[in-house]
Design an enzyme around this catalytic site. Structure first.
Site, short mmCIF file in Angstrom:
data_model
loop_
_atom_site.label_atom_id
_atom_site.label_comp_id
_atom_site.label_asym_id
_atom_site.label_seq_id
_atom_site.Cartn_x
_atom_site.Cartn_y
_atom_site.Cartn_z
N ASN A 175 3.52 -36.28 -46.24
CA ASN A 175 3.86 -37.29 -45.39
C ASN A 175 3.26 -36.43 -44.34
OD1 ASN A 175 5.02 -38.36 -47.48
ND2 ASN A 175 7.13 -38.24 -46.99
N HIS B 188 -1.00 -32.57 -45.75
CA HIS B 188 -1.70 -33.86 -45.49
C HIS B 188 -1.82 -33.91 -43.56
CE1 HIS B 188 -1.40 -35.35 -49.94
NE2 HIS B 188 -1.61 -33.82 -49.84
N CYS C 102 -11.12 -37.32 -32.10
CA CYS C 102 -12.43 -38.07 -31.70
C CYS C 102 -13.65 -36.82 -32.20
CB CYS C 102 -12.81 -38.00 -30.08
SG CYS C 102 -14.48 -39.27 -30.00
N CYS D 23 -16.42 -35.59 -29.63
CA CYS D 23 -16.40 -35.01 -28.31
C CYS D 23 -14.36 -34.37 -28.51
CB CYS D 23 -16.07 -36.35 -27.64
SG CYS D 23 -14.55 -36.80 -26.71
N SER E 56 4.92 -39.51 -56.21
CA SER E 56 3.92 -39.52 -58.21
C SER E 56 4.01 -38.10 -58.15
CB SER E 56 3.12 -40.62 -57.99
OG SER E 56 2.24 -39.86 -56.29
N1 APR Z 1 13.44 -43.02 -53.21
C1 APR Z 1 12.74 -41.85 -54.14
N2 APR Z 1 12.03 -42.17 -54.34
C2 APR Z 1 10.93 -43.22 -53.62
C3 APR Z 1 11.40 -44.15 -53.03
C4 APR Z 1 12.98 -43.88 -52.94
N3 APR Z 1 13.76 -44.85 -52.06
N4 APR Z 1 10.81 -45.62 -52.94
C5 APR Z 1 9.45 -44.47 -53.75
N5 APR Z 1 9.13 -43.88 -54.63
C6 APR Z 1 8.67 -43.04 -55.23
C7 APR Z 1 7.97 -44.03 -56.01
O1 APR Z 1 8.25 -43.97 -57.32
C8 APR Z 1 6.64 -42.66 -56.19
O2 APR Z 1 6.55 -42.09 -57.90
O3 APR Z 1 8.66 -42.38 -54.16
C9 APR Z 1 6.46 -42.13 -55.21
C10 APR Z 1 5.72 -42.27 -53.86
O4 APR Z 1 4.26 -41.56 -54.71
P1 APR Z 1 3.00 -41.80 -53.84
O5 APR Z 1 3.23 -43.18 -52.95
O6 APR Z 1 2.23 -41.17 -54.58
O7 APR Z 1 3.04 -41.13 -52.07
P2 APR Z 1 2.65 -39.29 -52.72
O8 APR Z 1 3.19 -38.97 -54.24
O9 APR Z 1 3.66 -38.58 -51.49
O10 APR Z 1 1.16 -39.56 -52.26
C11 APR Z 1 0.24 -38.81 -52.30
O11 APR Z 1 -1.53 -39.72 -51.92
O12 APR Z 1 -2.64 -41.01 -51.40
C12 APR Z 1 -2.58 -40.04 -50.89
O13 APR Z 1 -1.98 -38.63 -48.54
C13 APR Z 1 -1.90 -39.82 -48.83
O14 APR Z 1 0.38 -38.04 -49.31
C14 APR Z 1 0.27 -39.21 -50.25
C15 APR Z 1 -0.16 -38.09 -51.37
ZN ZN Z 2 -14.57 -38.63 -27.67
#
Ligand code: APR
Ligand code: ZN
Length: 247
Positions: free
Chosen positions: A100, A117, A125, A128, A192
């Site tokens: 996150n 990330h 920017c 610059c 995920s």
């Molecule tokens: N508590 C626990 N798990 C949860 C909750 C909750 N309240 N709400 C959602 N989830 C779960 C979802 O079921 C899902 O499996 O959290 C997971 C979030 O998965 P993603 O949305 O894929 O997030 P993430 O794994 O952090 O994605 C990785 O992908 O798009 C890129 O850079 C972005 O850092 C991100 C990376």
């Molecule tokens: Zn600039």
């Protein structure tokens, strides 16, 4: 049984490592990317969050980031963030590695946070190098799309986050993998586990003997590798685990 088992593993942990994803901030109001209601169910991530498309048209990124930024800038840590900070304060977690970029782990008191990330709290920017707080850029988005650099007027203002197609911050990723080598317990929360190399971190910890706990609202590809899988909301589950580890 599973919360008690997780608490037992974490109570004994002296070099625990957490890996968090968007799910840990969901209860703070920040939408996740995948799973139910995820951002990537509404937009194509390549078109709105890849460096290639950003350089072709920064507006596509900023139109999505404008809404997300409005929510993220007012989001506050939830009990899940605070529980992870408590596990660190009580010596059970060495660090939180997070995918996150919202800064909520730091805001909740976690001291050793590794942002693999990047961070969305600062904008840079690409022409610059000028940096300014994301909050200030948010204010301009109502009248300026894409936002322009205040110093050179350039349109390639980008939050210091890793877009698809960009390299990860080397120091952060190296530190995360080195802690994974030493971890005795790997706690994966709200991810995920489909984006690499971040998803490799728990696999390295397992390979070097760590026990693994997965707390997630939906199934993950690593569930069958875990010692404990708890299906639920991190804001509810993590405080329960901390309460059983003796605070
Ligand atoms: N508590 C626990 N798990 C949860 C909750 C909750 N309240 N709400 C959602 N989830 C779960 C979802 O079921 C899902 O499996 O959290 C997971 C979030 O998965 P993603 O949305 O894929 O997030 P993430 O794994 O952090 O994605 C990785 O992908 O798009 C890129 O850079 C972005 O850092 C991100 C990376
Ligand atoms: Zn600039």
């Amino acid at each position: 049984m599973t919360v008690a088992h997780a608490a037992e593993l974490l109570s004994a942990a002296r070099r625990g490592l957490a890996l968090t994803g968007a799910g840990v901030s969901a209860e703070s109001g920040i939408p996740t990317f995948r799973g139910e209601g995820g951002l990537w169910t509404q937009y194509d991530p390549v078109k709105v969050a890849s460096i290639e498309y950003f350089m072709a048209d920064p507006s596509a990124y900023w139109k999505v980031s404008k809404d997300r930024g409005r929510v993220a800038l007012v989001a506050r840590p939830n009990p899940g963030h605070h529980a992870l900070a408590a596990l660190e304060a009580n010596g059970h977690l060495a660090a939180v590695v997070t995918q996150n970029t919202d800064g909520l782990h730091q805001e909740s008191g976690s001291r050793h946070v590794i942002e693999v990330h990047g961070s969305s709290r600062t904008v840079q920017c690409l022409d610059c190098g000028n940096r300014e707080p994301r909050r200030e850029v948010q204010a301009r988005l109502e009248v300026e799309m894409p936002p322009r650099c205040k110093v050179c007027g350039g349109v390639f203002l980008k939050p210091t986050v890793v877009l698809f197609g960009e390299p990860l911050p080397q120091a952060a990723i190296q530190e995360a993998f080195s802690l994974a080598h030493e971890a005795d317990v790997m706690l994966v929360v709200g991810s995920s586990l489909v984006v690499y190399p971040a998803a490799e971190i728990p696999l390295v910890a397992l390979r070097y003997g760590a026990k693994m706990i997965v707390v997630n609202a939906e199934p993950t590809p690593f569930d069958e590798l875990a010692d404990v899988v708890i299906r639920g909301k991190s804001g509810e589950v993590l405080p329960e685990i901390v309460a059983l580890t003796g605070g």
